[in-house]
Write an enzyme that holds these catalytic residues in place. Sequence first.
Site, mmCIF file in Angstrom:
data_model
loop_
_atom_site.group_PDB
_atom_site.id
_atom_site.type_symbol
_atom_site.label_atom_id
_atom_site.label_comp_id
_atom_site.label_asym_id
_atom_site.label_seq_id
_atom_site.Cartn_x
_atom_site.Cartn_y
_atom_site.Cartn_z
ATOM 1 N N HIS A 33 19.465 9.678 27.903
ATOM 2 C CA HIS A 33 18.316 9.524 28.799
ATOM 3 C C HIS A 33 17.585 8.235 28.478
ATOM 4 C CE1 HIS A 33 14.672 10.472 31.077
ATOM 5 N NE2 HIS A 33 15.457 11.291 31.758
ATOM 6 N N HIS A 58 22.037 8.504 37.802
ATOM 7 C CA HIS A 58 20.809 9.271 38.088
ATOM 8 C C HIS A 58 21.223 10.652 38.602
ATOM 9 C CE1 HIS A 58 16.666 9.974 38.833
ATOM 10 N NE2 HIS A 58 16.480 9.285 39.942
HETATM 11 N N1 NMX Z 1 27.917 8.732 27.336
HETATM 12 C C1 NMX Z 1 28.431 7.576 26.866
HETATM 13 N N2 NMX Z 1 27.708 6.468 26.598
HETATM 14 C C2 NMX Z 1 26.389 6.571 26.760
HETATM 15 C C3 NMX Z 1 25.764 7.747 27.208
HETATM 16 C C4 NMX Z 1 26.598 8.857 27.520
HETATM 17 N N3 NMX Z 1 26.121 10.000 28.006
HETATM 18 N N4 NMX Z 1 24.443 7.535 27.280
HETATM 19 C C5 NMX Z 1 24.242 6.257 26.905
HETATM 20 N N5 NMX Z 1 25.421 5.682 26.598
HETATM 21 C C6 NMX Z 1 25.644 4.280 26.253
HETATM 22 C C7 NMX Z 1 25.182 3.410 27.407
HETATM 23 O O1 NMX Z 1 26.179 3.349 28.437
HETATM 24 C C8 NMX Z 1 24.953 2.087 26.723
HETATM 25 O O2 NMX Z 1 26.222 1.485 26.511
HETATM 26 P P1 NMX Z 1 26.388 -0.137 26.577
HETATM 27 O O3 NMX Z 1 25.500 -0.642 25.478
HETATM 28 O O4 NMX Z 1 27.838 -0.316 26.360
HETATM 29 O O5 NMX Z 1 25.908 -0.526 27.945
HETATM 30 C C9 NMX Z 1 24.407 2.535 25.375
HETATM 31 O O6 NMX Z 1 24.828 3.898 25.179
HETATM 32 C C10 NMX Z 1 22.889 2.475 25.269
HETATM 33 O O7 NMX Z 1 22.344 3.198 26.355
HETATM 34 P P2 NMX Z 1 20.911 3.924 26.219
HETATM 35 O O8 NMX Z 1 19.903 2.870 25.937
HETATM 36 O O9 NMX Z 1 20.992 5.069 25.262
HETATM 37 O O10 NMX Z 1 20.710 4.568 27.654
HETATM 38 P P3 NMX Z 1 20.088 3.920 28.967
HETATM 39 O O11 NMX Z 1 18.619 4.084 28.900
HETATM 40 O O12 NMX Z 1 20.613 2.549 29.216
HETATM 41 O O13 NMX Z 1 20.719 4.841 30.090
HETATM 42 C C11 NMX Z 1 21.436 6.906 31.018
HETATM 43 C C12 NMX Z 1 20.313 6.184 30.259
HETATM 44 C C13 NMX Z 1 20.937 8.263 31.459
HETATM 45 C C14 NMX Z 1 21.814 6.103 32.268
HETATM 46 C C15 NMX Z 1 22.668 7.048 30.078
HETATM 47 O O14 NMX Z 1 22.329 7.844 28.966
HETATM 48 C C16 NMX Z 1 23.879 7.623 30.784
HETATM 49 O O15 NMX Z 1 24.641 6.884 31.406
HETATM 50 N N6 NMX Z 1 24.085 8.988 30.713
HETATM 51 C C17 NMX Z 1 25.140 9.621 31.432
HETATM 52 C C18 NMX Z 1 24.782 9.782 32.899
HETATM 53 C C19 NMX Z 1 23.668 10.788 33.099
HETATM 54 O O16 NMX Z 1 23.678 11.878 32.556
HETATM 55 N N7 NMX Z 1 22.686 10.431 33.925
HETATM 56 C C20 NMX Z 1 21.617 11.363 34.315
HETATM 57 C C21 NMX Z 1 20.250 11.020 33.740
HETATM 58 C C22 NMX Z 1 19.217 12.026 34.156
HETATM 59 N N8 NMX Z 1 19.044 12.029 35.606
HETATM 60 O O17 NMX Z 1 19.087 13.044 36.225
HETATM 61 O O18 NMX Z 1 18.781 11.001 36.213
HETATM 62 C C1 MLT Z 2 14.831 12.250 36.383
HETATM 63 O O1 MLT Z 2 14.565 13.450 36.475
HETATM 64 O O2 MLT Z 2 14.382 11.420 37.198
HETATM 65 C C2 MLT Z 2 15.784 11.793 35.334
HETATM 66 O O3 MLT Z 2 15.697 12.575 34.180
HETATM 67 C C3 MLT Z 2 15.800 10.317 35.085
HETATM 68 C C4 MLT Z 2 14.586 9.706 34.449
HETATM 69 O O4 MLT Z 2 13.576 10.313 34.168
HETATM 70 O O5 MLT Z 2 14.696 8.474 34.202
#
Ligand code: NMX
Ligand code: MLT
Length: 437
Positions: A316, A270
């Site tokens: 995301h 996050h």
């Molecule tokens: N790099 C590598 N792998 C990724 C990434 C990424 N940036 N984004 C998603 N994946 C992988 C994820 O780990 C998952 O792998 P597994 O099946 O092995 O568990 C797979 O792709 C499917 O994930 P999604 O359904 O696309 O994403 P999910 O909704 O579960 O998670 C996040 C969303 C934001 C947690 C994920 O995209 C992520 O870990 N991003 C990197 C961290 C990040 O930038 N977080 C900030 C989000 C915004 N914020 O401010 O909160």
């Molecule tokens: C946020 O601003 O809270 C992040 O983009 C994460 C989200 O919307 O799930």
Amino acid sequence: MGLRDDFSAELPAWRERVDKLVKEHSEIIVDQVTIGQVYGGMRSVKGLVTDISYVDPNEGIRFRGHTIPEVLDFLPKPPGSKMPYVGGLYYLLLIGKAPTEEQALDVEAEWKTRSEIPDYVFDVLKSMPRDSHPMMLFSTAILALHHESIFAQRYQEGMRRDEYWQPMLEDSLNLTAKLPSIAAYIYSMKYKHGEFTHPKEDLDWGANFAYMMGNSSQEYMDLARLYFILHSDHESGNASAHATHLAASTLSDIYYALSAGLNSLAGPLHGLANQEALRWLLGIHQKFNGVPSKDELYEYAWGKLNRGHVIPGYGHAVLRKPDPRFTAQFNYALENLPEDEIFQIAHLVFEVVPKVLIEQGKAKNPAPNVDAISGTLQYHYGIKEFEFYTVMFGVGRALGVSANAVWSRALGQPLERPKSLTTAMLEDIVQKANAAD
Ligand code: NMX
Ligand code: MLT
């Protein structure tokens, strides 16, 4: 106070709409839940309601129905500034209508009169180990401020239920008023001279943060305003908003609730992703002694994925296109710091990483989110201690979650308590579904 009167004026119509839905249509089905969602972090399950913001997967956030470019355009701005008063944004989130300049300034004035920080908050912060993470310090300072809660006091005195929103609004104004000063003090205590810089009477909330951080340039004041507006709200299912809402749903006050929300913002999936994103960009800069070629970056990104790491700032849970909060900051950087090498790397990452993530085929969204670029801008303007970046995210996020908390009280939203099942129960559901086929 104008804000309280304006809120009062909006409330009856909202109460009527919600009462009608609940009383007359309670049984209408909104969504169904699959086993994938039960085990998958409840992704996309429609079980929350907020009218303050909405995230469309392709378009991104709208605050009270308005896109980011619209909000940046119509909110009133301080003389000579390109970015609006944050007080105007808070008015928009709380009241649902674009503020006049007077209404935006009214919120700014409210914040000024409430910004003083009690001494015990400084004492609590000073007593923490020097190497504490700034997010822990920030969350602890806010928790300590529970001592000031008017809601908690009025509740003990037996306030009426339909009045709950009033002390919640008072607490929210008192708390948000103090956040730039608390954040800047934590920065000073951990990384600089350790002194508290008092906010200036003639500066607005966003600009005062810039001033207290030691950068009073017009550019950085505008960036501070932009940063807090962009990070303020992202509908209600994101982890920090949801954690705040869950905590507040027990009728705990905004100090307890925001502290809970910040504890969830502090995770690397996050809000902490902004520090991780900058760490990654600096690592690239160091490894290639400057800006790498596209091919070098392509290999490097694959290396990170092959080691089982995520690429911070990309992907995301809801969005399926580049985050407009990324775009707003990217455009700011293009205009103001095109020669900055870290920005040039962030730009290159934007060109290369989505392709790599598509090739890997796991992430549902290969596009950048808000965290992919925010640290690059802060770094450029001298805030180099990237562990601090999530605190800034938290200062902004407090605006959205506190506005939501006031509305939750006003509309009498109840204790949140979803139902859990056991694995055996889910297996049983599968068996019955198969038998029925
Ligand atoms: N790099 C590598 N792998 C990724 C990434 C990424 N940036 N984004 C998603 N994946 C992988 C994820 O780990 C998952 O792998 P597994 O099946 O092995 O568990 C797979 O792709 C499917 O994930 P999604 O359904 O696309 O994403 P999910 O909704 O579960 O998670 C996040 C969303 C934001 C947690 C994920 O995209 C992520 O870990 N991003 C990197 C961290 C990040 O930038 N977080 C900030 C989000 C915004 N914020 O401010 O909160
Ligand atoms: C946020 O601003 O809270 C992040 O983009 C994460 C989200 O919307 O799930």
